[in-house]
Design a protein around this motif. Structure first.
Motif, PDB file in Angstrom:
ATOM      1  N   LEU A 161       9.609   8.473 -29.286  1.00 14.66           N
ATOM      2  CA  LEU A 161      10.088   9.255 -28.667  1.00 14.66           C
ATOM      3  C   LEU A 161      10.773   9.972 -27.551  1.00 14.66           C
ATOM      4  N   GLN A 162      11.086   8.388 -26.592  1.00 12.90           N
ATOM      5  CA  GLN A 162      12.461   8.344 -26.099  1.00 12.90           C
ATOM      6  C   GLN A 162      13.323   8.630 -26.204  1.00 12.90           C
ATOM      7  N   LYS A 163      14.272   8.477 -27.697  1.00  8.78           N
ATOM      8  CA  LYS A 163      15.098   9.133 -28.672  1.00  8.78           C
ATOM      9  C   LYS A 163      15.152  10.515 -29.386  1.00  8.78           C
ATOM     10  N   LEU A 164      14.019  10.932 -29.028  1.00 10.16           N
ATOM     11  CA  LEU A 164      14.154  12.539 -29.693  1.00 10.16           C
ATOM     12  C   LEU A 164      14.034  13.151 -28.315  1.00 10.16           C
ATOM     13  N   GLN A 165      13.236  12.112 -26.888  1.00 11.22           N
ATOM     14  CA  GLN A 165      14.016  13.075 -25.810  1.00 11.22           C
ATOM     15  C   GLN A 165      15.339  13.610 -25.655  1.00 11.22           C
ATOM     16  N   ALA A 166      16.600  12.583 -26.024  1.00  6.21           N
ATOM     17  CA  ALA A 166      17.744  12.342 -25.848  1.00  6.21           C
ATOM     18  C   ALA A 166      18.470  12.857 -26.746  1.00  6.21           C
ATOM     19  N   THR A 168      19.686  16.231 -28.995  1.00  8.49           N
ATOM     20  CA  THR A 168      19.789  17.526 -27.578  1.00  8.49           C
ATOM     21  C   THR A 168      20.688  18.685 -29.246  1.00  8.49           C
ATOM     22  N   LYS A 169      20.455  17.770 -29.959  1.00  5.67           N
ATOM     23  CA  LYS A 169      20.724  18.978 -31.567  1.00  5.67           C
ATOM     24  C   LYS A 169      19.506  19.537 -31.983  1.00  5.67           C
ATOM     25  N   SER A 170      18.215  19.219 -32.044  1.00  2.00           N
ATOM     26  CA  SER A 170      17.085  19.584 -32.966  1.00  2.00           C
ATOM     27  C   SER A 170      16.177  20.886 -31.930  1.00  2.00           C
ATOM     28  N   SER A 171      15.707  21.934 -32.932  1.00  2.89           N
ATOM     29  CA  SER A 171      15.144  22.487 -31.719  1.00  2.89           C
ATOM     30  C   SER A 171      13.978  21.989 -31.296  1.00  2.89           C
ATOM     31  N   PRO A 172      13.231  23.227 -30.480  1.00  2.00           N
ATOM     32  CA  PRO A 172      12.045  22.951 -29.803  1.00  2.00           C
ATOM     33  C   PRO A 172      10.610  22.224 -31.329  1.00  2.00           C
ATOM     34  N   GLN A 173      10.716  23.816 -31.922  1.00  9.23           N
ATOM     35  CA  GLN A 173      10.315  23.622 -32.889  1.00  9.23           C
ATOM     36  C   GLN A 173       9.987  22.179 -33.585  1.00  9.23           C
ATOM     37  N   VAL A 174      11.425  21.784 -34.056  1.00 11.74           N
ATOM     38  CA  VAL A 174      11.739  20.803 -35.066  1.00 11.74           C
ATOM     39  C   VAL A 174      10.943  19.190 -34.297  1.00 11.74           C
ATOM     40  N   LYS A 175      10.848  19.156 -33.376  1.00 11.16           N
ATOM     41  CA  LYS A 175      11.126  18.873 -31.720  1.00 11.16           C
ATOM     42  C   LYS A 175       9.268  18.681 -32.083  1.00 11.16           C
ATOM     43  N   GLN A 176       9.067  19.197 -31.579  1.00 13.68           N
ATOM     44  CA  GLN A 176       7.209  19.506 -31.439  1.00 13.68           C
ATOM     45  C   GLN A 176       6.249  18.928 -32.896  1.00 13.68           C
ATOM     46  N   GLN A 177       7.146  19.540 -33.938  1.00 17.78           N
ATOM     47  CA  GLN A 177       6.468  18.650 -35.963  1.00 17.78           C
ATOM     48  C   GLN A 177       6.916  17.197 -35.883  1.00 17.78           C
TER      49      GLN A 177
END
Length: 226
Positions: A161-166, A168-177
């Protein structure tokens, strides 16, 4: 609750989610990962300087939470208490960054959320008590080996989750998924650690929790909290 949470998220968190992470490290599981805060509708937006201050304070909070979770010298109870202190300090600092008008809007919204939450909790106290009893009984049944395995699984999920938060390229939708996928995989791994009886008890408490969350969301929407 800190500013990142939506109104519905604050209400749902009031039910104290009963997943395995909460059973072993509740405060750490509930300590959120913060990003750009959202203000109530109608409040003046954050200016660039405020956004920079939020980002810096947020980064410090995430570092503190990561260090706390990695600390092997503290008991779970001590970690829970420390995590609550970190969240409270973050919230205080974030509120201080706001203008008086922005802060008043946030506090007014919180008051409304609190009233709705407390009314709902009073109406569903028996179900909440039942779910908590189930989760408490399950936690007491964990062996030391099970607790260690679950903590390892949780630490791996936190790192993801911490890696995902860092990112900056993925969209909010991709991050949610991706977050949803991490949660599903974490729960799958945790359930594999349990005995058949423990899995049955967990699913019972989870079913109550999910039903309450759905009812809470419907109740909040009916009272103007979208």
């Amino acid at each position: 609750m800190p500013l990142k949470f939506s109104r519905l998220a604050r209400l749902v968190l009031a039910l104290a989610p009963l997943n395995l992470a909460v059973m072993t490290q509740s405060a750490l599981a509930q300590a959120p990962t913060f990003g750009r805060p959202t203000l109530p509708p109608g409040a003046p937006p954050l200016n660039p300087a405020q956004q920079q201050k939020f980002a810096a304070r947020n980064a410090k909070f995430n570092q503190d939470i990561a260090a706390l979770q990695a600390d092997r010298t503290m008991t779970n109870a001590q970690k829970q208490a420390k995590a609550r202190q970190l969240v409270q300090a973050l919230d205080k600092d974030m509120l201080a960054i706001l203008t008086p008008t922005q802060r008043a809007a946030v506090l007014k919204q919180r008051s409304s959320v609190t009233q709705i939450r407390e009314a709902f909790l009073r109406q569903h106290q028996s179900e909440i008590t039942q779910a908590k009893k189930l989760s408490t009984a399950l936690q007491k049944s964990f062996t030391p080996a099970q607790k260690q395995k679950i903590q390892t699984i949780q630490a791996q999920a936190q790192a993801q989750l911490q890696k995902l938060q860092a990112d900056t390229k993925s969209s909010p939708q991709v991050k949610q998924q991706t977050v949803a996928a991490i949660i599903r995989d974490t729960q799958r791994q945790e359930l594999a650690v349990l005995t058949p009886t423990q899995r049955s008890e967990f699913k019972q408490s989870q079913a109550i929790q999910l039903r309450l969350q759905q009812e809470l969301i419907a109740y909040a929407k009916a009272h103007g909290q979208q």
